[in-house]
Scaffold this active site. Structure first.
Site, PDB file in Angstrom:
ATOM      1  N   ASN A   1       0.871  -1.178   0.000  1.00 51.19           N
ATOM      2  CA  ASN A   1       0.000   0.000   0.000  1.00 51.19           C
ATOM      3  C   ASN A   1       0.907   1.227   0.000  1.00 51.19           C
ATOM      4  O   ASN A   1       1.479   1.595   1.023  1.00 51.19           O
ATOM      5  CB  ASN A   1      -0.884  -0.035   1.253  1.00 51.19           C
ATOM      6  CG  ASN A   1      -1.813   1.152   1.333  1.00 51.19           C
ATOM      7  OD1 ASN A   1      -1.765   2.063   0.497  1.00 51.19           O
ATOM      8  ND2 ASN A   1      -2.662   1.175   2.344  1.00 51.19           N
TER       9      ASN A   1
ATOM     10  N   ARG B   1      -2.490  -2.010  -3.549  1.00 51.81           N
ATOM     11  CA  ARG B   1      -3.680  -1.179  -3.371  1.00 51.81           C
ATOM     12  C   ARG B   1      -3.566   0.005  -4.334  1.00 51.81           C
ATOM     13  O   ARG B   1      -2.512   0.651  -4.409  1.00 51.81           O
ATOM     14  CB  ARG B   1      -3.732  -0.659  -1.938  1.00 51.81           C
ATOM     15  CG  ARG B   1      -4.877   0.299  -1.734  1.00 51.81           C
ATOM     16  CD  ARG B   1      -4.806   0.944  -0.381  1.00 51.81           C
ATOM     17  NE  ARG B   1      -5.913   1.857  -0.221  1.00 51.81           N
ATOM     18  CZ  ARG B   1      -5.839   3.015   0.411  1.00 51.81           C
ATOM     19  NH1 ARG B   1      -4.704   3.405   0.940  1.00 51.81           N
ATOM     20  NH2 ARG B   1      -6.884   3.787   0.519  1.00 51.81           N
TER      21      ARG B   1
ATOM     22  N   HIS C   1     -12.741   3.241   0.160  1.00 53.53           N
ATOM     23  CA  HIS C   1     -12.761   2.150   1.156  1.00 53.53           C
ATOM     24  C   HIS C   1     -13.475   0.912   0.613  1.00 53.53           C
ATOM     25  O   HIS C   1     -13.990   0.100   1.384  1.00 53.53           O
ATOM     26  CB  HIS C   1     -13.492   2.565   2.462  1.00 53.53           C
ATOM     27  CG  HIS C   1     -12.861   3.668   3.233  1.00 53.53           C
ATOM     28  ND1 HIS C   1     -13.610   4.693   3.784  1.00 53.53           N
ATOM     29  CD2 HIS C   1     -11.574   3.917   3.543  1.00 53.53           C
ATOM     30  CE1 HIS C   1     -12.786   5.527   4.412  1.00 53.53           C
ATOM     31  NE2 HIS C   1     -11.551   5.074   4.282  1.00 53.53           N
TER      32      HIS C   1
END
Ligand code: AMP
Length: 396
Positions: free
Chosen positions: A7, A90, A179
């Site tokens: 990430n 991500r 999210h």
């Protein structure tokens, strides 16, 4: 199979090496201050955290240091890099191009780059991380998992703004939501945990962390979510304002002599419960402040909870009912006071709180009473595991 989950932010990078068969974390940590000086935090499962100061001029050096730590003779989690079978990255914004995760190829990266305008701070950093990994591990398959993908099932009536339609057509101005990995993971897990059929379910997920968003999920698909073109829309957050009257921007700009960037900085970084309390964006501090009689801390908590409850109410309308609600992320998993206040607004739905169960911290638990008409549970989110699962599904 071992999956390295990455990430990547503009000056930081979080990582986890996960064994996907056992779904256990073999090692995890982060690189901070990339491009400034550089600090590596590394923790092998079962051992203490190690922190090393090491120069990281770019993300490439940072990732090299992570890989070195993973194969370190003494504390490494694996013997050689050949044991990393895949990498899951991500990616914040996939625009309308990505409704699901995708294997990383040159064409795929080009499409991600075309979304950079929509997330100018995040997407370029994600791409830098991907390119750095590719150059260090050219033969390892990689997958991009998008924060926006889960919300691509929203109908037009939910994602269009009341703006000139050409802005949508020409500039892709619409609601995207964020999210998504967490909303997807938690809604599925909630259905599993409660023994519900996800394909015949109405679920609301409240992801309440420093960034916070709510989603309405029907039969496993997102039909609405509270964040928009950017993560600024929706709930009152740690430092973000959430929904406001847009005319406030001009009014405050004149009063405070700010340009657009200055106003955006206030809305993103100096607002939310931080701005309201003048004390902290952290609910532990706000609760302590409230208990010491600080009215602004108390007001910040009330404003936050009221907004969450109003969104849940509107999503009950969007779903034409609700079977179950999940609380997740730092505040949702830990702040019993927030859950209690929010649920207090929802008694009209036949929801009742199990006060004893609500005392729990960070564990999977039902917090509604057995006779509650709507089941309410805390479901800890695990975005890294969700990225690992998506990666395995695409590279196997
Ligand atoms: P996240 O963005 O999901 O990591 O959530 C971080 C936020 O969760 C922090 O800023 C706090 O507001 C909140 N938080 C974390 N731990 C606790 C706790 N034990 N009690 C209350 N709030 C907490």
């Amino acid at each position: 199979m071992n999956v390295l989950v990455i990430n990547c932010g503009s000056s930081s990078l979080k990582y986890q090496l996960i064994n996907s068969d056992t779904e256990t974390v073999l090692a995890k940590g982060l690189c901070e201050r990339i491009g400034i000086d550089g600090r590596l935090v590394y923790q092998k499962a079962g051992l203490d955290k190690e922190t090393t100061e090491a120069p990281m001029p770019t993300h490439k050096e940072a990732i090299q240091l992570v890989l070195d730590a993973l194969v370190n003779e003494k504390t490494g989690a694996i013997k050689s890099l050949a044991e990393v079978d895949a990498v899951g990255h991500r990616i914040v914004h996939g625009g309308e191009k990505f409704a699901s995760s995708a294997v990383i190829t040159d064409d795929m990266l080009k499409a991600v780059e075309e979304c950079n305008d929509l997330a100018p701070l995040h997407n370029p950093a994600n791409i830098i991380g991907i390119n750095a990994c590719k150059s260090l591990m050219p033969n390892v398959p990689m997958v991009g998992v998008f924060d926006t993908a889960f919300h691509q099932t929203m109908p037009k009536k939910a994602f269009l703004y009341g703006l000139p339609y050409e802005y949508y057509e020409n500039y892709k101005v619409r609601r995207y939501g964020f999210h998504g990995t967490s909303h997807s993971f938690v809604s599925k897990r909630l259905a599993e945990f409660l023994g519900m059929d996800i394909n015949n379910s109405k679920i609301i997920v409240a992801h309440l962390g420093n960034g916070a968003s709510i989603s309405a999920v029907k039969d496993g698909k997102c039909v609405d979510t509270s964040m928009g073109l950017t993560p600024l829309e929706g709930l009152v957050m740690g430092t973000r304002s959430g929904d406001i009257d847009p005319a406030i921007m001009e009014y405050v700009a004149k009063k405070e002599n700010l340009d657009i960037a200055g106003v955006m900085n206030v809305l993103n970084k100096k607002s939310g419960v931080q701005g309201l309390s003048g004390k902290s964006s952290d609910f532990r501090d706000l609760e302590a402040g409230m208990n010491e009689g600080d009215d602004r801390c108390a007001a910040a908590i009330e404003v936050f909870c009221y907004r969450v409850a109003k969104y849940i109410g509107s999503y009950v309308a969007a779903l034409n009912g609700v079977d179950a609600i999940a609380f997740t992320a730092g505040i949702g998993e830990n702040a019993g006071i927030v859950r209690e206040k929010v649920m207090g607004y929802l008694e009209y739905l036949g929801i009742s709180l199990d006060k004893e169960a609500n005392k729990s911290h960070g564990e999977e638990i039902v917090i509604s009473t057995p006779d509650s008409k709507v089941k309410v549970a805390v479901i800890p989110t695990n975005e890294e595991l969700a990225i690992c699962r998506e990666t395995v599904a695409l590279v196997k």
